[in-house]
Design an enzyme around this catalytic site. Structure first.
Site, PDB file in Angstrom:
ATOM      1  N   SER A 150       0.814  -1.203   0.000  1.00  0.00           N
ATOM      2  CA  SER A 150       0.000   0.000   0.000  1.00  0.00           C
ATOM      3  C   SER A 150       0.857   1.265   0.000  1.00  0.00           C
ATOM      4  O   SER A 150       1.621   1.500  -0.928  1.00  0.00           O
ATOM      5  CB  SER A 150      -0.976  -0.031   1.176  1.00  0.00           C
ATOM      6  N   ASP A 305      -2.784   6.613  -3.444  1.00  0.00           N
ATOM      7  CA  ASP A 305      -1.551   6.056  -2.898  1.00  0.00           C
ATOM      8  C   ASP A 305      -1.039   4.987  -3.877  1.00  0.00           C
ATOM      9  O   ASP A 305      -1.674   4.728  -4.901  1.00  0.00           O
ATOM     10  CB  ASP A 305      -1.785   5.530  -1.485  1.00  0.00           C
ATOM     11  N   ASP A 307      -1.004   1.752  -4.266  1.00  0.00           N
ATOM     12  CA  ASP A 307      -1.837   0.654  -4.767  1.00  0.00           C
ATOM     13  C   ASP A 307      -3.254   1.127  -5.084  1.00  0.00           C
ATOM     14  O   ASP A 307      -4.124   0.316  -5.412  1.00  0.00           O
ATOM     15  CB  ASP A 307      -1.857  -0.520  -3.792  1.00  0.00           C
ATOM     16  N   ASP A 309      -5.792   2.266  -3.436  1.00  0.00           N
ATOM     17  CA  ASP A 309      -6.990   1.994  -2.641  1.00  0.00           C
ATOM     18  C   ASP A 309      -7.367   3.180  -1.763  1.00  0.00           C
ATOM     19  O   ASP A 309      -8.431   3.174  -1.139  1.00  0.00           O
ATOM     20  CB  ASP A 309      -6.863   0.706  -1.822  1.00  0.00           C
TER      21      ASP A 309
END
Length: 575
Positions: A150, A305, A307, A309
């Site tokens: 992440s 961000d 990734d 999400d």
């Protein structure tokens, strides 16, 4: 320190390590006699927790590496075979971000699944986390795995697990999987098929474009007004992550041609060369976004961000300056928007977390919507929504957590930074059509439902010693809760370790204040941090300018935070 026992454990791990790079890393530490470093790497196994694994890349059981991932996947696969009778038919989705070692960890994951007789539906290139979560539902898979860390720094990677309902795992599956992993043999004895053999046996299935196209169609369907805007200017950053091509295509197809990407951060790069910490909330992370916005005179900045999400938002204030919205402000905006402007539901339902603002709950009650407050983490939001939909017939419309995580509707059962970006742009276009702005709309909400101000302080305490300090701080506050925080009287203590409010037990404490307000503290589930969350509600006098009330509220909040941090230091927090 028992160096003899440590040396034996490290040598045994080195001999079983299937990765020559990390095996050599351990050999070098042993040769140097770096017992402090080795002790940290062998302090225990990397905990299979919040949504799987996350940790610093490196050799040893307390690090992210190929040996750990092979053993984890074997444990997960065997748990699935024991609990999902048709797993060999449905298979498991495997996706990844663009971080260092993500491709290798993905290959290991698919190869172990295939050796266990479970088909792996593999994204051949990096994808956003919400696309993997969507694929679990779209393909009716038994589970999904996303290799990602992440928004963590570049030295991290991770392994996130979804159940067949599309949501991140919760008890009893998380503890059951962890127990299954503990029984797995040494990494070099975990069976795996080569990609070629797995493909030949139909146990490795490369996903084509169809899943991604279905995801894009679905998030475009989340728009409330679906007008777009030929004049609204949007600056966007992918933060060196995987969201860039997805967000750009989605926003352009949503009718926003004035789209400008932050060129330096648009392409995936696991080194994150322009930011030390690729989290939009971190100081300096949005500097290039702001510069781009000023260059093109953007009305709105949207940031994912790495990734994709999470979503961060900046908007122009009445003086024409860009202002970063807090996660709570974005959550209140999106929640209010879909409740008041979206499709009317018989039993609309919204969810947030115990560390997010209480304002969404106040809005939901005022609008007659069902509402829940759950533990920190989107897994609790998604699973609670599924439970109430099944047992009570509620209709989930929105959920959020203050750490920039939002989901609109049921396209994914996890936070979705790309889908949220589409809905936020739709909201901004609706505001423009009404002759107002995003911040103007926020003021309308605050005047009607109250001005809430909040803050957060994180203290990073890495390694085994840091984890011990975090435990000591929580134990001290739990054993002796403060009766006052500065001038504020504590009216109630909520210890979520006891399962307060019907929620599962969690290592969280909250102190509620007389006259409104609270502070909540908890260890992070994914980073070596203890986190403190603060909120106060301010009353506006009739006709008072919002800016004046906000200044007064933020002054109160700053004093309150200082008073609490002083208490934390008394209880063992390093200065």
């Amino acid at each position: 320190m028992d160096t003899t026992g440590l040396k034996e454990r490290a040598e045994a791990w080195r001999q079983a390590d299937p990765d020559s790079t990390t095996a050599a890393e351990l050999a070098q530490l042993l040769e140097k006699g770096d017992w402090t470093e080795l002790a940290d790497r062998f302090a225990g196994d990397l905990e299979f927790g919040t949504a799987g694994l996350r940790g610093v890349l490196g050799a040893g059981p307390n690090r992210m590496n190929r040996a750990v991932v092979r053993r984890t996947t074997a444990g997960l696969a065997r748990y699935l075979k024991a609990h999902v009778p048709d797993v060999a038919t449905r298979g498991v989705v495997v996706g990844r971000d663009a971080r260092r070692l993500s491709a290798e960890l993905t290959e290991d994951t698919a190869a172990v699944l295939a050796a266990e007789g479970i088909p792996a539906h593999v994204f051949p290139t990096p994808v956003p986390t919400p696309v993997t979560a969507f694929a679990a539902l779209h393909l009716n898979a038994a589970a999904a795995i996303m290799v990602t860390a992440s928004h963590n720094p570049p030295e991290y990677n991770g392994y996130k697990v979804y159940w067949g309902n599309g949501a991140q795992i919760i008890p009893p599956h998380d503890t059951g999987i962890a127990a299954s992993i503990a029984r797995v043999e040494a990494a070099n004895r975990v069976p795996l098929l080569t990609p070629a053999d797995a493909r030949a046996k139909g146990l490795w299935k490369d996903l084509g474009n169809e899943v991604g196209e279905a995801y894009l169609r679905a998030i475009l369907g989340l728009r409330v007004h679906q007008r777009g805007s030929q004049t609204l200017s949007i600056a966007y950053t992918a933060m060196h992550g995987v969201g860039g091509v997805w967000a750009e295509r989605a926003l352009r197809e949503a009718g926003f041609p004035r789209f400008t990407a932050v060129a330096e951060q648009q392409e995936p790069d696991g080194r994150f060369p322009t930011v030390r910490f690729p989290n939009p909330e971190e100081p300096g992370a949005m500097d290039l976004s702001l510069a781009t916005a000023e260059r093109v005179r953007a009305d709105l900045v949207l940031a994912n961000d790495p990734d994709a999400d999470r979503l961060a938002v900046m908007a122009r204030d009445a003086d024409g300056r860009m202002r970063m919205l807090t996660g709570n402000e974005v959550g209140v905006l999106l929640g209010h928007y879909v409740l008041t402007q979206g499709t009317k539901r018989a039993r609309p339902y919204v969810v947030t977390t115990i560390v997010s603002s209480t304002q969404l709950g106040d809005i939901a009650r005022a609008l007659g919507a069902a509402f829940d407050e759950v533990l920190t983490g989107f897994k609790w939001i998604a699973n609670r929504a599924l439970e109430r939909e099944r047992t009570e017939g509620t209709q989930f419309v929105f959920g959020y957590e203050e750490a920039l995580g939002y989901t609109v509707g049921t396209v994914t059962r996890d936070k979705d930074g790309v889908g949220a970006a589409v809905v936020m742009a739709d909201l901004a276009a609706w505001c423009e059509s009404r002759g107002t702005t995003v911040l103007g709309y926020l003021e309308e909400i605050q005047r009607r439902h109250g001005l809430y101000v909040g803050g957060q302080r994180n203290v990073t305490l890495p390694g085994a010693a840091g984890a011990q300090t975090i435990r000591a701080i929580m134990d001290a506050f739990r054993a002796s809760p403060p009766k006052r925080i500065g001038s504020a009287q504590v009216s109630a203590v909520r210890d979520y370790k006891q399962g307060t409010g019907g929620l599962p037990p969690s290592n969280v404490l909250a102190f509620e204040l007389e006259g409104g307000g609270r502070v909540t503290l908890r260890p992070s589930g994914t980073e070596p941090k203890i986190k403190y969350y603060f909120e106060l509600k301010e009353s506006l006098t009739a006709g008072e300018p919002l800016a004046r009330a906000r200044e007064r509220a933020e002054g109160r909040l700053a004093r309150f935070i200082d008073d609490f941090i002083a208490l934390a230091r008394e209880r063992g927090q390093p200065t």
